[in-house]
Design a protein around this motif. Structure first.
Motif: not given
Length: 503
Positions: A338-343
């Motif tokens: 939810p805070a890092d769309r890259n993972q």
């Protein structure tokens, strides 16, 4: 701020900062379910299947997994040599048909796991007698021998939990497995009464009317049937081998929060308590469970059953036993942090699990996506979260003695060079399961403080009574080595030190 928003805000911060809380704890359950119900073993030649299982265990060991939950009974059948139930169709393709070679999958898996310093927990489905895919039952199958004890529900056939003879029979199966096999744990899953299907009712009204045991509500009576079974099953296991851990993996929602039950989770999904008649918190309070693995298979952000909300809830309300979190691997990688769309959500979930005092590990469903390293899942485990060893958590009910200290710890010259050698602790007047069976070897640099909670200093967990020095530390290393003994339950002895100075 509502609990759900508080938890989410906290873990958004963790994800942004990249913090991995308590990386490498001293004790942590790191499990994986290897299931048969998905037909992955069905009809596979024995030698090929042995290699497949061995390869899977190698991969899981490299990922840091320390416990395998291996499915040995799918539908009142056996993936082991049994005189009580037929060979499983999920192994050979036809129920009652023996494998093409004389082998025992459960014994094989026990040996393979123990050789890798992994625990093996035998996993059964207690009440399911026939799955929807099975069309033929063996002549010695319980549904063939005692159809009057069964209830058909859609395409399923199930043991009627309201019949004492069924509960006794399933406990006899458990007793047979625990008696004959060197398992570390005995495990059951979430199938008690069946998951409801629209328009179908479970036909046990006649059983209820015949023996209601003082209950006016069939729901309360059904819950009591399952509770009677859990108590009997726990006592069956402990009577035979008190060190074998008894565990359950219930559905992830116990009860939703409501006026009738304000202590429920802030969810609005299907309930284990009312839907499957499984009162898991009662079992925990009564001491009938050594460990619990709620199947919190959803992701953070799923409104009906949010992973963060449920993980927090189980950590708070399940403290009467060891509590681990069941993680669905494929769902975890299907959505973004939810805070890092890259993972994906793997790090987010493991950070949350490790941050909560009431939780002592995770178990991954199923094992195969971990083996296949989907979206780098196994890499994250092996390189970030499980990159140092972990001993097993010890159930609160275990009052066994830890082993004594190792003796005669010294450096001994051999034809292959110096080794660190010790002898086993004295073991007079102790049970076999309290005796030393493995050893932990720690290494601390010259001048470094000895801290046995620093798992990065563990250089070996071994069944041998010696340790061959690692050439990577140099031929002239100067260090302090510490050796402790472990018993069958991973209870650890007091340490013994030896200063090593190799020239």
């Amino acid at each position: 701020m509502p609990m759900k928003r508080t938890i989410l805000a906290f873990f958004l911060l963790l994800s942004v900062t990249g913090i991995c809380l308590a990386s490498g704890p001293k004790r942590e359950f790191r499990g994986a379910w290897i299931q048969a119900v998905n037909h992955q073993f069905e009809g596979v030649p024995t030698q090929e299947l042995k290699q497949t299982l061995s390869d899977q265990l190698d991969s899981l060991q490299a990922a840091g997994i320390n416990t395998i939950l291996f499915q040995v009974r799918v539908e009142a059948d056996a993936l082991y040599k049994s005189s009580l139930e037929p060979w499983s169709a999920f192994l050979t393709g036809r129920q009652g048909q023996a494998p093409d070679e004389d082998w025992d999958p459960l014994r094989f898996m026990i040996d393979q796991c123990h050789s890798r310093d992994m625990e093996l927990h035998a996993w059964i489905n207690p009440f399911r007698a026939k799955t929807t895919s099975t069309t033929m039952l063996a002549a010695n199958h319980q549904a063939s021998l005692h159809p009057e004890r069964m209830v058909r529900y859609g395409g399923l056939t199930l043991f009627n939990p309201g019949l004492k003879e069924n509960r006794d029979y399933i406990c006899s199966i458990a007793a047979d497995i625990v008696t004959r096999y060197d398992i570390d744990g005995f495990h059951i899953d979430d199938y008690f009464y069946p998951y409801p299907e629209d328009g179908l009712s479970f036909n046990d009204n006649a059983t209820f009317r015949k023996d209601p045991r003082g209950f006016s509500s069939i729901g309360d009576w059904r819950r009591d049937n399952i509770s009677l079974f859990i108590e009997q099953l726990y006592e069956t296991v402990k009577r035979i081998k008190p060190w074998v851990k008894f565990g359950i993996s219930p559905f992830g929602i116990y009860r939703n929060q409501s006026e009738a039950y304000p202590a429920g989770s802030e969810t609005n999904g299907f309930e284990s308590y009312s839907g499957l008649y499984a009162d898991i918190l009662l079992w925990i309070r009564n001491g009938w469970v050594d460990y619990c693995i709620p199947q919190v298979y959803w992701n953070t952000g799923f409104k009906k059953a949010d992973y963060s909300v449920l993980t927090e809830w189980w950590s708070k309300y399940g403290k009467g036993c060891l509590m681990y979190i069941g993680q669905d691997v494929e769902r975890t990688v299907s959505e973004k942090d939810p805070a890092d769309r890259n993972q994906n959500q793997e790090r987010h979930k493991l950070n949350l699990q490790r941050s909560l005092d009431g939780l002592s590990g995770s178990c991954f469903w199923p094992a195969l996506p971990v083996v296949n390293n989907i979206d780098g899942f196994r890499t994250v485990l092996s390189e970030e979260y499980y990159n140092t060893p972990a001993l097993q958590p010890v159930p609160k009910s275990f009052k066994f003695k830890a082993p004594g200290k190792v003796r005669k710890l010294m450096v001994v010259e051999t034809s292959n060079g110096p080794v660190l050698f010790w002898t086993a602790p004295k073991a007079k007047r102790v049970e076999d399961y309290e005796k030393a069976c493995r050893y932990v070897v720690y290494r601390f640099e010259h001048g470094q403080s000895v801290d046995l909670d620093d798992t990065s200093c563990i250089v070996a967990i071994t069944r041998n009574n010696y340790y061959e020095f690692n050439s990577a530390f140099g031929e002239k290393e100067k260090a302090t080595y510490v050796v402790t003994a472990l018993n069958r339950s991973d209870m650890e002895s007091d340490p013994v030190r030896c200063k090593v100075s190799l020239q």
